[in-house]
Motif scaffolding. Sequence first.
Motif, PDB file in Angstrom:
ATOM      1  N   ILE A  20       0.818  -1.206   0.000  1.00 26.00           N
ATOM      2  CA  ILE A  20       0.000   0.000   0.000  1.00 26.00           C
ATOM      3  C   ILE A  20       0.862   1.270   0.000  1.00 26.00           C
ATOM      4  CG2 ILE A  20      -0.199   0.096   2.507  1.00 26.00           C
ATOM      5  CD1 ILE A  20      -2.975   0.973  -0.006  1.00 26.00           C
ATOM      6  N   GLY A  37      -3.942  -4.267   0.169  1.00 23.29           N
ATOM      7  CA  GLY A  37      -2.680  -3.568   0.394  1.00 23.29           C
ATOM      8  C   GLY A  37      -2.077  -3.990   1.724  1.00 23.29           C
ATOM      9  N   LEU A  69       0.155  -1.717   6.296  1.00 22.12           N
ATOM     10  CA  LEU A  69      -0.676  -0.653   6.865  1.00 22.12           C
ATOM     11  C   LEU A  69      -0.056  -0.066   8.133  1.00 22.12           C
ATOM     12  CD1 LEU A  69      -3.362   0.926   6.757  1.00 22.12           C
ATOM     13  CD2 LEU A  69      -4.443  -0.963   7.990  1.00 22.12           C
ATOM     14  N   VAL A  77      -4.531   6.679   4.374  1.00 19.94           N
ATOM     15  CA  VAL A  77      -4.848   5.388   3.759  1.00 19.94           C
ATOM     16  C   VAL A  77      -6.238   5.410   3.146  1.00 19.94           C
ATOM     17  CG1 VAL A  77      -5.797   4.239   5.813  1.00 19.94           C
ATOM     18  CG2 VAL A  77      -4.684   2.894   4.058  1.00 19.94           C
ATOM     19  N   ALA A 122      -6.858  -2.538   3.115  1.00 25.81           N
ATOM     20  CA  ALA A 122      -5.450  -2.530   3.532  1.00 25.81           C
ATOM     21  C   ALA A 122      -5.335  -3.208   4.888  1.00 25.81           C
ATOM     22  CB  ALA A 122      -4.925  -1.098   3.602  1.00 25.81           C
TER      23      ALA A 122
END
Length: 346
Positions: A94, A122, A125, A136, A159
């Motif tokens: 991500i 993703g 995180l 995000v 994510a």
Amino acid sequence: QGEPCYRLKLMFVGQENVGKSTLLHALKTFKLRKRTKRSNISTDGIDIERWTLKTANKQSLTFSAWDFAGQEIYYATHSLFLSSQAIYLIVFDIRHPNDARIEFWLNSVASRATSAPVLLVGTHLDAPEFEDVSVVTQRLQELHEKYASRFANIKQITAVSATDYAGISQLHDLLGEVGLGMPTIQEALPKIYQTLEDLILEVKDKQNPPAVNWKKFVSIASTVNFKDEDQLLRATHFLNDLGSLVFFEDDITSERLIVLDPQWLTAMFASVITTSHTYIKQGILKLSNIGQIWRAPQYPPDMHGTLLSLLEKFEIIFPLPEDDKQDKQFLIPNLLPEERPPIDLL
């Protein structure tokens, strides 16, 4: 007669070092919050694990989880294993979504498994830049705007962190929800299919190579009372969808190959598309050299023609125009040099 079959293939695809294997491990262990020690060595070919998930309504779903190697040299081989009866997790970092070739993976799945559900996941995180949740959120929204309207099979873009388990519980529940929504999820697994699957698990470690033609497979299946070839063909397709075997049928010759161990198949492809030997020069493979690459008993000579046809079918190799004075040759695009070789290919 049989019991409802709550089983599916779960395919993890994406570039190398984005955390596919770590994500699978986190999904399997997050409720315990206790990790088993594991290495960070990249997957070589395919790793296949069986994993049972308990859904929100307490239904058990058993996944055949396929973790695909992310090294670019293996990209061409992935299409052999893609099927519509699976859930796809396209895993990316991500922090660097624009470097993740997400569209490449979306197109790969769409070309072989048009209706299969896809989750974009993703990782990382827990990176410091995402301490501000809005960062995000904005990044996921950008990805949604970029891909969702063009790829209708995307079910969710999310994510997670496989390090501190952030988002893992939600992804776990989402997999259960999507899995229960699959059209074949409650299809009954006839008892004779289960018996055949058990036999395959028993035979595959003894069979060298772990791949057989249809005649041999019919003989193996006859030991568990398969007498009707049409019934056996249906069972073979069913077990292929579950990930218990890999089944190929040539559209032109109708020749059939049943692979009992998918890792053997990836090793076969790797033996051709690797740069670790000298039998392929400047992307050109001579037929006379194939026996040096595929050696018995792992790759018996009577199987070479079938394997070459398979490589052609999935566009990993391409036959070059034949010259009576020359050995038959194949072009392997993955191994072409960066600069055009000083030879006429056509």
